[in-house]
Design a protein around this motif. Structure first.
Motif, PDB file in Angstrom:
ATOM      1  N   UNK A 198       0.818  -1.207   0.000  1.00 42.15           N
ATOM      2  CA  UNK A 198       0.000   0.000   0.000  1.00 42.15           C
ATOM      3  C   UNK A 198       0.854   1.260   0.000  1.00 42.15           C
ATOM      4  N   UNK A 199       1.926   1.246   0.775  1.00 43.66           N
ATOM      5  CA  UNK A 199       2.816   2.414   0.820  1.00 43.66           C
ATOM      6  C   UNK A 199       3.459   2.644  -0.540  1.00 43.66           C
ATOM      7  N   UNK A 200       4.062   1.609  -1.126  1.00 45.20           N
ATOM      8  CA  UNK A 200       4.770   1.752  -2.397  1.00 45.20           C
ATOM      9  C   UNK A 200       3.816   2.119  -3.524  1.00 45.20           C
ATOM     10  N   UNK A 201       2.679   1.429  -3.581  1.00 45.26           N
ATOM     11  CA  UNK A 201       1.717   1.663  -4.655  1.00 45.26           C
ATOM     12  C   UNK A 201       1.161   3.087  -4.591  1.00 45.26           C
ATOM     13  N   UNK A 202       0.779   3.524  -3.399  1.00 44.36           N
ATOM     14  CA  UNK A 202       0.139   4.836  -3.282  1.00 44.36           C
ATOM     15  C   UNK A 202       1.155   5.979  -3.297  1.00 44.36           C
ATOM     16  N   UNK A 203       2.378   5.737  -2.836  1.00 46.33           N
ATOM     17  CA  UNK A 203       3.423   6.758  -3.035  1.00 46.33           C
ATOM     18  C   UNK A 203       3.669   6.970  -4.527  1.00 46.33           C
ATOM     19  N   UNK A 204       3.686   5.864  -5.289  1.00 48.34           N
ATOM     20  CA  UNK A 204       3.905   5.950  -6.727  1.00 48.34           C
ATOM     21  C   UNK A 204       2.765   6.702  -7.414  1.00 48.34           C
ATOM     22  N   UNK A 205       1.535   6.514  -6.917  1.00 48.87           N
ATOM     23  CA  UNK A 205       0.360   7.106  -7.547  1.00 48.87           C
ATOM     24  C   UNK A 205       0.040   8.517  -7.067  1.00 48.87           C
ATOM     25  N   UNK A 206       0.628   8.941  -5.943  1.00 49.35           N
ATOM     26  CA  UNK A 206       0.174  10.166  -5.279  1.00 49.35           C
ATOM     27  C   UNK A 206       0.157  11.382  -6.197  1.00 49.35           C
ATOM     28  N   UNK A 207       1.206  11.559  -6.987  1.00 52.74           N
ATOM     29  CA  UNK A 207       1.321  12.756  -7.810  1.00 52.74           C
ATOM     30  C   UNK A 207       0.307  12.854  -8.928  1.00 52.74           C
ATOM     31  N   UNK A 208      -0.244  11.722  -9.364  1.00 54.08           N
ATOM     32  CA  UNK A 208      -1.183  11.717 -10.494  1.00 54.08           C
ATOM     33  C   UNK A 208      -2.549  11.154 -10.108  1.00 54.08           C
ATOM     34  N   UNK A 234     -11.222   2.777   1.684  1.00 56.27           N
ATOM     35  CA  UNK A 234     -10.055   2.499   2.524  1.00 56.27           C
ATOM     36  C   UNK A 234     -10.155   1.166   3.256  1.00 56.27           C
ATOM     37  N   UNK A 235     -11.344   0.773   3.721  1.00 56.86           N
ATOM     38  CA  UNK A 235     -11.450  -0.432   4.546  1.00 56.86           C
ATOM     39  C   UNK A 235     -10.956  -1.667   3.813  1.00 56.86           C
ATOM     40  N   UNK A 236     -11.142  -1.718   2.497  1.00 57.72           N
ATOM     41  CA  UNK A 236     -10.736  -2.923   1.761  1.00 57.72           C
ATOM     42  C   UNK A 236      -9.217  -3.036   1.624  1.00 57.72           C
ATOM     43  N   UNK A 237      -8.474  -1.988   2.025  1.00 48.87           N
ATOM     44  CA  UNK A 237      -7.007  -2.050   2.034  1.00 48.87           C
ATOM     45  C   UNK A 237      -6.438  -2.486   3.393  1.00 48.87           C
ATOM     46  N   UNK A 238      -7.254  -2.537   4.434  1.00 56.33           N
ATOM     47  CA  UNK A 238      -6.777  -2.726   5.808  1.00 56.33           C
ATOM     48  C   UNK A 238      -6.818  -4.204   6.174  1.00 56.33           C
ATOM     49  N   UNK A 239      -5.696  -4.800   6.596  1.00 61.06           N
ATOM     50  CA  UNK A 239      -5.700  -6.234   6.924  1.00 61.06           C
ATOM     51  C   UNK A 239      -6.745  -6.622   7.975  1.00 61.06           C
ATOM     52  N   UNK A 240      -6.808  -5.891   9.089  1.00 65.02           N
ATOM     53  CA  UNK A 240      -7.729  -6.230  10.182  1.00 65.02           C
ATOM     54  C   UNK A 240      -8.767  -5.116  10.305  1.00 65.02           C
ATOM     55  N   UNK A 241      -9.879  -5.277   9.613  1.00 62.57           N
ATOM     56  CA  UNK A 241     -10.903  -4.233   9.585  1.00 62.57           C
ATOM     57  C   UNK A 241     -11.523  -4.017  10.954  1.00 62.57           C
ATOM     58  N   UNK A 242     -11.767  -5.093  11.690  1.00 63.46           N
ATOM     59  CA  UNK A 242     -12.369  -4.940  13.021  1.00 63.46           C
ATOM     60  C   UNK A 242     -11.442  -4.173  13.956  1.00 63.46           C
ATOM     61  N   UNK A 243     -10.142  -4.454  13.894  1.00 56.24           N
ATOM     62  CA  UNK A 243      -9.183  -3.719  14.732  1.00 56.24           C
ATOM     63  C   UNK A 243      -9.162  -2.236  14.357  1.00 56.24           C
ATOM     64  N   UNK A 244      -9.237  -1.940  13.073  1.00 63.12           N
ATOM     65  CA  UNK A 244      -9.249  -0.542  12.642  1.00 63.12           C
ATOM     66  C   UNK A 244     -10.508   0.165  13.118  1.00 63.12           C
ATOM     67  N   UNK A 245     -11.649  -0.506  13.038  1.00 61.92           N
ATOM     68  CA  UNK A 245     -12.887   0.113  13.510  1.00 61.92           C
ATOM     69  C   UNK A 245     -12.867   0.308  15.027  1.00 61.92           C
TER      70      UNK A 245
END
Length: 323
Positions: A30-40, A147-158
């Motif tokens: 997620x970090x690498x993919x979205x850092x790459x995409x951030x500018x566009x 965003x939720x579909x990117x998070x490994x543990x959705x219940x923990x995030x909620x």
């Protein structure tokens, strides 16, 4: 209070070794993919901060949570990307003050720049959704879009979302793929990509073919997307997950059926041809077509079709306590 730890710098050009490691680490992916995409990213998804997207964002919020309680005092966006959801909600009068968080330093950087350009009162942090770096009972509202579909543990995030909310505070998450919707959207996207990239090999259509290096880059991005997209959701299961995290007044609604069947081929076609070939007329066709079909979905199909068939699920709930 937010932590004083220095956030990492964006890394838009990951090494081959980092990319390989990301296949076994969804958070790194997620970090690498979205850092790459951030500018566009805003350009790719036709994101704007004008009436069009203000109406879209506030419409999504209203569809699941209504318009009582506006404006909320302080709002947090989880997995903010470039700030699309929160910044447009703030402009639409949903919240007065905001904070953006994302795993991607590049996305946080762009979101803060967008907020500054809009004159909005927003701070930001690079943050893991499963460990939000803000104190208990800080926010009146927490929001997120796709965003939720990117998070490994959705219940923990909620559960973390509920921790940082004030008693009685609300969360709203929109733009999450349903299990059935994701299946047909991906199939339509794959078919459109195959048709477009093969038809544009023909001599009469060759000027509509993107340069091979750009097509290769898009293909690599699509491959990494298979790592960052972790979940699809059944609406009833998502409601149960939110309740298990401790939320009250939980409700999930779905939207986009005909709009998704139209929108995914359109987006894929846009990614497969040179940008300069598609002008303002195409943009209006795509937007107006999606808008009309969204009206059909909301006012006709949602009344007769099972909610599981629609592409997007939205969920809201509140933290126990409060007035």
């Amino acid at each position: 209070m937010a932590s004083d730890v220095q956030d990492p710098a964006p890394n838009p050009h990951a090494t081959e070794e980092q990319v390989q490691a990301a296949w076994d680490d969804p958070k790194l992916a997620n970090v690498l993919y979205h850092d790459w995409e951030a500018g566009t990213y805003d350009e790719k998804w036709s994101i704007s901060y004008d009436e069009r997207c203000i109406e879209y964002a506030t419409g999504r919020f209203r569809a699941v949570a209504g318009d009582r309680g506006w404006p909320y005092g302080r709002a947090l966006e989880l997995g903010s990307g470039t700030g699309f959801f929160l910044l447009n909600l703030m402009q639409g009068g949903v919240a007065k003050q905001g904070s953006v968080t994302d795993l991607s330093p590049g996305m946080v950087q762009v979101a803060l720049r967008n907020a500054e350009n809009l004159g909005l009162d927003v701070d930001g942090r690079v943050a893991d959704a499963e460990r939000i770096p803000y104190d208990d009972n800080t926010f009146d509202l927490v929001v997120g879009h796709a965003v939720l579909h990117h998070i490994p543990d959705v219940q923990a995030a909620l559960a973390e979302v509920l921790r940082v909310l004030k008693p009685g505070g609300r969360f709203v998450f929109a733009g999450e793929p349903t299990k059935i919707g994701d299946f047909y959207a991906r199939k339509l996207g794959q078919l459109t990509w195959w048709l477009t990239t093969n038809l544009t090999r023909l001599e009469p259509l060759n000027s509509w073919r993107r340069p091979q290096e750009e097509l290769d880059e898009s293909s690599r991005a699509a491959a990494l997307e298979a790592v960052v997209d972790i979940h699809t959701f059944d609406p009833a299961d998502l409601e149960r997950t939110a309740r298990a995290a401790g939320a009250r007044n939980v409700k999930a609604v779905t939207e986009e059926l005909s709009a998704a069947l139209f929108g995914w081929p359109v987006r894929t076609f846009e990614a497969a041809v040179p940008r300069e070939k598609l002008g303002w007329g195409w943009a209006m066709f795509a937007y107006k077509g999606w808008q009309r079909l969204s009206w059909l979905d909301e006012n006709v199909l949602s009344k007769v079709m099972p909610r599981e068939l629609f592409y997007n699920v939205l969920v809201t709930g509140t933290k126990p306590g409060g007035v």
